[in-house]
Design a protein around this motif. Structure first.
Motif, PDB file in Angstrom:
ATOM      1  N   LEU A  69       0.827  -1.210   0.000  1.00  0.00           N
ATOM      2  CA  LEU A  69       0.000   0.000   0.000  1.00  0.00           C
ATOM      3  C   LEU A  69       0.861   1.260   0.000  1.00  0.00           C
ATOM      4  O   LEU A  69       0.471   2.275  -0.587  1.00  0.00           O
ATOM      5  CB  LEU A  69      -0.959  -0.008   1.191  1.00  0.00           C
ATOM      6  N   ASN A  70       2.019   1.212   0.636  1.00  0.00           N
ATOM      7  CA  ASN A  70       2.938   2.346   0.578  1.00  0.00           C
ATOM      8  C   ASN A  70       3.428   2.569  -0.842  1.00  0.00           C
ATOM      9  O   ASN A  70       3.542   3.707  -1.296  1.00  0.00           O
ATOM     10  CB  ASN A  70       4.123   2.139   1.520  1.00  0.00           C
ATOM     11  N   TYR A  71       3.739   1.478  -1.559  1.00  0.00           N
ATOM     12  CA  TYR A  71       4.128   1.617  -2.964  1.00  0.00           C
ATOM     13  C   TYR A  71       2.994   2.232  -3.780  1.00  0.00           C
ATOM     14  O   TYR A  71       3.226   3.084  -4.636  1.00  0.00           O
ATOM     15  CB  TYR A  71       4.501   0.260  -3.571  1.00  0.00           C
ATOM     16  N   LEU A  72       1.771   1.796  -3.517  1.00  0.00           N
ATOM     17  CA  LEU A  72       0.617   2.318  -4.252  1.00  0.00           C
ATOM     18  C   LEU A  72       0.429   3.805  -3.990  1.00  0.00           C
ATOM     19  O   LEU A  72       0.166   4.576  -4.922  1.00  0.00           O
ATOM     20  CB  LEU A  72      -0.640   1.541  -3.869  1.00  0.00           C
ATOM     21  N   SER A  73       0.590   4.233  -2.748  1.00  0.00           N
ATOM     22  CA  SER A  73       0.435   5.662  -2.443  1.00  0.00           C
ATOM     23  C   SER A  73       1.575   6.490  -3.051  1.00  0.00           C
ATOM     24  O   SER A  73       1.360   7.624  -3.475  1.00  0.00           O
ATOM     25  CB  SER A  73       0.336   5.888  -0.938  1.00  0.00           C
ATOM     26  N   MET A  74       2.771   5.914  -3.121  1.00  0.00           N
ATOM     27  CA  MET A  74       3.877   6.627  -3.771  1.00  0.00           C
ATOM     28  C   MET A  74       3.611   6.803  -5.262  1.00  0.00           C
ATOM     29  O   MET A  74       3.871   7.871  -5.827  1.00  0.00           O
ATOM     30  CB  MET A  74       5.197   5.877  -3.570  1.00  0.00           C
TER      31      MET A  74
END
Length: 86
Positions: A69-74
């Motif tokens: 999810l952190n990758y998706l938000s980035m």
């Protein structure tokens, strides 16, 4: 929650090291949490006492999903700054 963090050690035999790479990349998405845990050595060992916890599988899944999810938000923030998304 007692989850397990994955890392590539190179000690795996044969091609089994390939199975460690995708979850390691997902865990790496946690950023500073992953680096801090790696420095302190917390969560990487295969401890039977840790694996016996009732929340062990939930913790491992939570850490993997949190990194993804952190990758998706980035990627979303990059799209907004590049003007591809309003």
């Amino acid at each position: 929650m007692g989850g397990h963090l994955f890392k590539f050690t190179g000690a795996e035999q044969g091609a089994s090291w390939l199975l460690q790479v995708p979850p390691m990349i997902a865990d790496l998405g946690a950023g500073i949490l992953y680096l801090g845990s790696w420095i302190l050595g917390v969560g990487f060992s295969d401890d039977p006492q840790q694996a016996a916890r009732a929340t062990y599988e939930y913790g491992t899944t939570f850490l993997l999903i949190a990194g993804l999810l952190n990758y998706l938000s980035m990627l979303d923030a990059f799209d907004i700054s590049a003007g591809r998304k309003s």
